[in-house]
Design a protein around this motif. Structure first.
Motif, PDB file in Angstrom:
ATOM      1  N   ARG A 155      20.401 -11.280   4.446  1.00 43.45           N
ATOM      2  CA  ARG A 155      21.722 -10.755   4.793  1.00 43.45           C
ATOM      3  C   ARG A 155      22.506 -10.346   3.550  1.00 43.45           C
ATOM      4  O   ARG A 155      23.190  -9.317   3.537  1.00 43.45           O
ATOM      5  CB  ARG A 155      22.502 -11.813   5.586  1.00 43.45           C
ATOM      6  N   LYS A 156      22.407 -11.155   2.505  1.00 47.15           N
ATOM      7  CA  LYS A 156      23.120 -10.839   1.264  1.00 47.15           C
ATOM      8  C   LYS A 156      22.614  -9.542   0.636  1.00 47.15           C
ATOM      9  O   LYS A 156      23.316  -8.922  -0.157  1.00 47.15           O
ATOM     10  CB  LYS A 156      22.983 -11.994   0.274  1.00 47.15           C
ATOM     11  N   HIS A 157      21.396  -9.165   0.986  1.00 42.71           N
ATOM     12  CA  HIS A 157      20.824  -7.927   0.463  1.00 42.71           C
ATOM     13  C   HIS A 157      20.927  -6.783   1.475  1.00 42.71           C
ATOM     14  O   HIS A 157      20.257  -5.762   1.334  1.00 42.71           O
ATOM     15  CB  HIS A 157      19.365  -8.148   0.054  1.00 42.71           C
ATOM     16  N   GLY A 158      21.758  -6.983   2.475  1.00 46.68           N
ATOM     17  CA  GLY A 158      22.021  -5.912   3.418  1.00 46.68           C
ATOM     18  C   GLY A 158      20.925  -5.652   4.426  1.00 46.68           C
ATOM     19  O   GLY A 158      20.876  -4.569   5.026  1.00 46.68           O
ATOM     20  N   LEU A 216       9.318  -9.358  -2.149  1.00 46.99           N
ATOM     21  CA  LEU A 216       9.197  -8.011  -1.589  1.00 46.99           C
ATOM     22  C   LEU A 216      10.515  -7.253  -1.698  1.00 46.99           C
ATOM     23  O   LEU A 216      10.536  -6.068  -2.040  1.00 46.99           O
ATOM     24  CB  LEU A 216       8.747  -8.085  -0.130  1.00 46.99           C
ATOM     25  N   LEU A 217      11.630  -7.921  -1.416  1.00 42.82           N
ATOM     26  CA  LEU A 217      12.922  -7.265  -1.513  1.00 42.82           C
ATOM     27  C   LEU A 217      13.243  -6.882  -2.949  1.00 42.82           C
ATOM     28  O   LEU A 217      13.758  -5.794  -3.227  1.00 42.82           O
ATOM     29  CB  LEU A 217      14.030  -8.169  -0.953  1.00 42.82           C
ATOM     30  N   LYS A 218      12.922  -7.771  -3.882  1.00 41.69           N
ATOM     31  CA  LYS A 218      13.218  -7.516  -5.296  1.00 41.69           C
ATOM     32  C   LYS A 218      12.340  -6.418  -5.883  1.00 41.69           C
ATOM     33  O   LYS A 218      12.696  -5.798  -6.885  1.00 41.69           O
ATOM     34  CB  LYS A 218      13.046  -8.803  -6.104  1.00 41.69           C
ATOM     35  N   ALA A 219      11.186  -6.158  -5.256  1.00 43.09           N
ATOM     36  CA  ALA A 219      10.237  -5.176  -5.790  1.00 43.09           C
ATOM     37  C   ALA A 219      10.685  -3.737  -5.563  1.00 43.09           C
ATOM     38  O   ALA A 219      10.090  -2.816  -6.114  1.00 43.09           O
ATOM     39  CB  ALA A 219       8.860  -5.389  -5.170  1.00 43.09           C
ATOM     40  N   LYS A 220      11.710  -3.538  -4.737  1.00 38.89           N
ATOM     41  CA  LYS A 220      12.226  -2.183  -4.458  1.00 38.89           C
ATOM     42  C   LYS A 220      11.085  -1.255  -4.028  1.00 38.89           C
ATOM     43  O   LYS A 220      10.812  -0.230  -4.639  1.00 38.89           O
ATOM     44  CB  LYS A 220      12.960  -1.619  -5.675  1.00 38.89           C
ATOM     45  N   LEU A 221      10.429  -1.651  -2.977  1.00 36.84           N
ATOM     46  CA  LEU A 221       9.265  -0.930  -2.469  1.00 36.84           C
ATOM     47  C   LEU A 221       9.673   0.409  -1.844  1.00 36.84           C
ATOM     48  O   LEU A 221      10.802   0.572  -1.384  1.00 36.84           O
ATOM     49  CB  LEU A 221       8.556  -1.790  -1.425  1.00 36.84           C
ATOM     50  N   PRO A 222       8.746   1.359  -1.822  1.00 36.98           N
ATOM     51  CA  PRO A 222       9.028   2.671  -1.241  1.00 36.98           C
ATOM     52  C   PRO A 222       8.953   2.643   0.281  1.00 36.98           C
ATOM     53  O   PRO A 222       8.130   3.322   0.913  1.00 36.98           O
ATOM     54  CB  PRO A 222       7.936   3.551  -1.842  1.00 36.98           C
ATOM     55  N   CYS A 223       9.779   1.792   0.887  1.00 34.26           N
ATOM     56  CA  CYS A 223       9.806   1.672   2.338  1.00 34.26           C
ATOM     57  C   CYS A 223      11.180   1.185   2.759  1.00 34.26           C
ATOM     58  O   CYS A 223      11.988   0.744   1.932  1.00 34.26           O
ATOM     59  CB  CYS A 223       8.722   0.705   2.824  1.00 34.26           C
ATOM     60  N   ARG A 224      11.421   1.242   4.029  1.00 31.27           N
ATOM     61  CA  ARG A 224      12.663   0.709   4.593  1.00 31.27           C
ATOM     62  C   ARG A 224      12.354  -0.655   5.198  1.00 31.27           C
ATOM     63  O   ARG A 224      11.468  -0.759   6.052  1.00 31.27           O
ATOM     64  CB  ARG A 224      13.215   1.652   5.664  1.00 31.27           C
ATOM     65  N   ARG A 270       3.065  -2.006  -1.299  1.00 29.14           N
ATOM     66  CA  ARG A 270       3.278  -0.682  -1.911  1.00 29.14           C
ATOM     67  C   ARG A 270       2.114   0.248  -1.578  1.00 29.14           C
ATOM     68  O   ARG A 270       2.307   1.415  -1.209  1.00 29.14           O
ATOM     69  CB  ARG A 270       3.426  -0.822  -3.425  1.00 29.14           C
ATOM     70  N   TRP A 271       0.876  -0.255  -1.686  1.00 24.48           N
ATOM     71  CA  TRP A 271      -0.289   0.570  -1.330  1.00 24.48           C
ATOM     72  C   TRP A 271      -0.210   1.017   0.123  1.00 24.48           C
ATOM     73  O   TRP A 271      -0.485   2.169   0.443  1.00 24.48           O
ATOM     74  CB  TRP A 271      -1.571  -0.230  -1.546  1.00 24.48           C
ATOM     75  N   LEU A 272       0.167   0.096   1.009  1.00 23.01           N
ATOM     76  CA  LEU A 272       0.289   0.447   2.420  1.00 23.01           C
ATOM     77  C   LEU A 272       1.315   1.555   2.629  1.00 23.01           C
ATOM     78  O   LEU A 272       1.062   2.536   3.334  1.00 23.01           O
ATOM     79  CB  LEU A 272       0.698  -0.780   3.232  1.00 23.01           C
ATOM     80  N   CYS A 273       2.461   1.384   2.011  1.00 23.69           N
ATOM     81  CA  CYS A 273       3.554   2.337   2.213  1.00 23.69           C
ATOM     82  C   CYS A 273       3.254   3.696   1.593  1.00 23.69           C
ATOM     83  O   CYS A 273       3.822   4.712   2.010  1.00 23.69           O
ATOM     84  CB  CYS A 273       4.848   1.773   1.640  1.00 23.69           C
ATOM     85  N   GLU A 274       2.372   3.724   0.606  1.00 21.92           N
ATOM     86  CA  GLU A 274       1.995   4.981  -0.049  1.00 21.92           C
ATOM     87  C   GLU A 274       0.685   5.537   0.499  1.00 21.92           C
ATOM     88  O   GLU A 274       0.104   6.455  -0.073  1.00 21.92           O
ATOM     89  CB  GLU A 274       1.885   4.762  -1.563  1.00 21.92           C
ATOM     90  N   ASN A 275       0.212   4.969   1.602  1.00 17.12           N
ATOM     91  CA  ASN A 275      -1.027   5.424   2.250  1.00 17.12           C
ATOM     92  C   ASN A 275      -2.225   5.382   1.303  1.00 17.12           C
ATOM     93  O   ASN A 275      -3.112   6.235   1.369  1.00 17.12           O
ATOM     94  CB  ASN A 275      -0.848   6.850   2.801  1.00 17.12           C
ATOM     95  N   GLN A 276      -2.255   4.379   0.449  1.00 16.23           N
ATOM     96  CA  GLN A 276      -3.345   4.260  -0.512  1.00 16.23           C
ATOM     97  C   GLN A 276      -4.516   3.443   0.008  1.00 16.23           C
ATOM     98  O   GLN A 276      -5.581   3.435  -0.599  1.00 16.23           O
ATOM     99  CB  GLN A 276      -2.832   3.631  -1.816  1.00 16.23           C
ATOM    100  N   ILE A 277      -4.327   2.717   1.102  1.00 13.02           N
ATOM    101  CA  ILE A 277      -5.422   1.910   1.625  1.00 13.02           C
ATOM    102  C   ILE A 277      -5.600   2.177   3.115  1.00 13.02           C
ATOM    103  O   ILE A 277      -4.668   2.605   3.807  1.00 13.02           O
ATOM    104  CB  ILE A 277      -5.196   0.397   1.400  1.00 13.02           C
ATOM    105  N   GLU A 278      -6.813   1.923   3.579  1.00 14.48           N
ATOM    106  CA  GLU A 278      -7.113   2.055   4.992  1.00 14.48           C
ATOM    107  C   GLU A 278      -8.283   1.145   5.350  1.00 14.48           C
ATOM    108  O   GLU A 278      -9.042   0.709   4.482  1.00 14.48           O
ATOM    109  CB  GLU A 278      -7.449   3.505   5.345  1.00 14.48           C
TER     110      GLU A 278
END
Length: 212
Positions: free
Chosen positions: A44-47, A18-26, A179-187
């Motif tokens: 931690r190494k990834h901040g 998930l971290l490596k995927a650079k998702l559109p979320c914090r 990614r779908w969740l963060c982009e409001n693509q699913i419900e």
């Protein structure tokens, strides 16, 4: 931008994906129930901020879940993502985060809920195995399905080789689901099924493209 908290118990390979995927979320935090979880150092190494709520510090499951929820809520996430979090959560905890709590399971649910999924699949001689991303409900490993990926079970497979192929698919579909969740693509619709807006179809039907 959506915010997520990730829960782990060990190395957190799906958390790493998930971290490596650079998702559109914090990614607000990675939380573990074990102080020595390997994934904490990776985060931690990834901040990424980390926290530990040790289940050993609490006399019962409800007390642990209450403390865990308090820690999670401090980060105010939109979603709570289970990535190898090896604790059975209480009904109260699950209901608190209904529609916001997501898990990945190493089988094609509803088949093989629980543990030892690969060994059980090999024992039964199934020809197709895989993994499932789903919303968590009080009914263990039976929540609404977001996405699945399938892999063939080969004649020479061992539990280790089958698990490795399934894990590769986990690392592919979990980032897609988040990614779908963060982009409001699913419900979740009124019947508790997952609807994927982008493709105008139920996300239940999504499996590994190579096996469609």
């Amino acid at each position: 931008m959506k915010s997520i908290v990730i829960l782990i118990s060990g190395r957190g390979s799906n958390m790493q994906a998930l971290l490596k995927a650079k998702l559109p979320c914090r990614i607000a935090a990675v939380i573990s129930n074990k102080t020595d979880a390997e994934g904490l150092e990776f985060a931690r190494k990834h901040g990424i901020q980390t926290a530990v709520v040790s289940h050993r510090d609490y006399s019962d499951r409800a007390s642990f879940d209450a403390a865990l929820a308090q820690t999670i809520d401090g980060f105010q996430p939109d979603y709570v993502i289970l990535a190898g979090f090896m604790r059975i959560l209480t009904e109260g905890f699950v209901k608190r985060y209904y529609g916001k709590l997501v898990n990945i399971h190493p089988s094609l649910l509803p088949a093989y809920g629980g543990l030892d999924t690969h060994a059980r699949a090999l024992h039964d001689g199934v020809k197709i195995h895989g993994c499932t991303v789903h919303f968590v409900t009080p009914d263990l490993d039976h929540g609404p399905i977001i996405i699945q990926a399938a892999v063939p079970v080969l004649s020479h497979d061992t539990e280790k080789t089958l698990a490795a192929r399934v894990l590769n698919e986990e690392h592919r579909i979990y980032p897609q689901a988040i990614r779908w969740l963060c982009e409001n693509q699913i419900e979740l619709d009124a019947n508790g099924r997952v609807v994927l807006h982008r493709h105008k179809q139920s996300a239940h039907s999504l499996i590994s493209p190579g096996l469609e």
